[in-house]
Scaffold this active site. Structure first.
Site: not given
Ligand SMILES: *[C@@H]1O[C@H](CO)[C@@H](O)[C@H](O)[C@H]1NC(C)=O
Ligand SMILES: *[C@@H]1O[C@H](CO)[C@@H](O)[C@H](O)[C@H]1NC(C)=O
Length: 508
Positions: A276, A336-338
């Site tokens: 992100h 998160d969400e790498v």
């Protein structure tokens, strides 16, 4: 196309032809003088008092400070505004209630505020928020903390309601003993996907205080834009914000922190790393990993580069600045969400894996977090997304995404979710006593200044009541109370949407 259209219409008409009696008037009549969120213990008696700003004296008997005097002034302004809004609707033909009514106990003479400990400067995790309020001709509000006094003053304003002919404000005799069930009652606001103006952020804080929410989780930057103006790295926002004017300066942030502090609200910034972070790379491309396709061709920038020392040098400087600016001990660093595929695609990373005996690219995530957490200042507490380990304190938000919409009064879905049941449902290994609270999340892909207030309010009010203490489902009475509370927010300048269906608020 045409046939399909006709068919759908017939189906629609068929569905509404069942017996369906409609009564005139609002679907849920608003309650009168009900506190939102519902207090832990309350007694209401029939005798009532009248608000008269020339008679009422507010006495700060024990400790005092600017936070307290500001809150008293705000409460009085709220009461005067209630009367002002009602004035065009006064019904002169209605019976004069006060003079010939033997339950009338005279004007409210005083409210004595007993703050039994000195004011704290900033709200913090675990702050005391309990208060006792006794309503009588000479009323009292008591708490051992300034934050409890703020919650009590808020409740006090909720107890006032208009007389039947709408020319007076009444408050019933009674008592309130109140305290929150959870310490962390937050609202996440994403200001990266769309920029939210300062005036709306301040209004959101006002509304949070009306709902006794105490954490403003500021998801300030993300892939799409970097509106945080750094002193040390001004290019991050100069190049990474959507526009040079769509930024939050240091002064803006101090204004937010101060507005929040005066309402007992903590401001927790989130700088989500290592994923992100695409907008960071506009000014600082070296921070990010180069991603390649299957043919080995470069396709673009991915997550932060966890194998370069310069990444951590930069983060240390940035976090140092952020932590000096925000008084809050807690900082959210995302995690998160790498995009692991990007790390995997990079030949440099493959070499690193072999040289350092890593088992998979997922190890880079652990490596990154292991290197990053020590960069935070000494007594700070990092918060990350999605850690579900028995030993960690837990903030629940999964079922409270305000960007998930349903038709009608969809706040009931948020209201009916209890964090304990939900965490239990996710894993039996987690001790529900580790839940310290929760957050409603306003991800901003499809909200901006035009619609954020009505998207958040009163839907987040459902989460606020759930976290303060209400443990049962959204009954008829809860609907009636939310009706009143929404009109109350409207009267105070919050563009909350109608909560449940047909109804009205006067004068707003
Ligand atoms: C409020 O009243 C309850 C019951 O009388 C008492 O136990 C509690 O200590 C009081 N709290 C405060 C903050 O005065
Ligand atoms: C990796 O493992 C090999 C074989 O077990 C060992 O000889 C080597 O020292 C290890 N390298 C590192 C960097 O830990």
């Amino acid at each position: 196309m045409f046939r399909l259209f006709v068919y759908l219409n017939i189906l629609g008409a068929f569905l509404v032809t069942g017996l369906h009696i409609v009564e005139p008037g609002p679907e849920y009549p608003a309650s009168k003088g009900a506190i939102w969120p519902r207090p832990q213990m309350q007694s209401i008696e029939i005798p009532y008092y009248k608000f008269d700003s020339d008679i009422l004296e507010i006495k700060v008997v024990d400790h005092d400070c600017p936070i307290l005097s500001n809150a008293v002034q705000r409460s009085l302004a709220v009461l005067r505004e209630m009367l002002r809004i009602a004035s065009p609707y006064v019904n002169r033909n209605a019976p004069q209630q006060v003079l010939d009514d033997d339950t009338y106990d005279g004007p409210l003479k005083s409210l004595s505020i007993y703050l039994t400990s000195p004011c704290e400067e900033y709200p913090h995790f675990g702050m005391i928020e309990s208060y006792n309020l006794t309503i009588a001709a000479d009323s009292t509000l008591r708490s051992s903390s300034i934050w409890g006094i703020l919650r009590g003053l808020e409740s006090w304003t909720h107890l006032f309601h208009l007389s039947d002919n709408r020319d007076q404000l009444h408050i019933n005799k009674g008592e309130v003993h109140d305290f929150p069930r959870y310490a962390h009652r937050g609202l996440l606001v994403d200001t990266s996907r769309h920029y939210i103006s300062m005036s709306n952020i301040l209004l959101i804080l006002d509304a949070m205080a009306m709902n006794k929410m105490n954490v403003f989780h500021w998801h300030i930057v993300d892939d799409q834009s970097f509106p945080y103006q750094s002193e040390r790295f001004p290019d991050l926002s100069r190049l990474g914000a959507y526009h040079e004017t769509l930024i939050y300066t240091k002064e803006n942030i101090q204004t937010v922190i101060d507005h929040a502090r005066n309402r007992g609200i903590r401001v927790i910034p989130e700088f989500d790393v290592p994923g992100h972070t695409r907008s960071w790379g506009v000014a600082k491309p070296d921070l990010l990993t180069h991603c390649y396709d299957q043919d080995g061709d470069y396709v673009g920038l991915g997550p932060m580069n966890p194998i370069k020392d310069s990444t951590y040098t930069f983060l240390q400087e940035l976090f140092h600045e952020v932590q000096a600016l925000f008084p809050e001990r807690y900082i959210h660093i995302g995690g998160d969400e790498v995009d692991l595929d990007c790390w995997e695609s990079n030949p440099e990373f493959q070499r690193y894996i072999q040289e350092h005996n890593l088992t998979s690219v997922a190890d880079f995530h652990a490596l990154f977090m292991r290197n990053t957490i020590p960069l935070l200042s000494e007594n700070s507490r990092p918060i990350v997304w999605q850690i579900l380990r028995a030993s960690h304190q837990l903030i629940y938000s999964t079922g409270w995404y305000l960007d998930h919409l349903n038709t009608g009064g969809d706040w009931t879905e948020f209201f009916n979710k209890d964090p304990r049941d939900l965490v239990n449902g996710l894993s039996k290994d987690i001790n529900v006593d580790n839940i310290v609270g929760g957050e409603a999340c306003m991800w901003a892909e499809v909200v901006n200044d035009m619609n954020i207030m009505s998207r958040v309010w009163p839907r987040a009010s459902a989460v606020a009541e759930r976290l303060w203490g209400h443990e049962s489902q959204a009954t008829y009475q809860v609907h009636c109370r939310l009706e009143e509370h929404t009109c109350r927010m409207n009267a105070r300048g919050i563009h909350a949407q109608p909560p449940s269906g047909p109804g009205f608020c006067l004068g707003v």
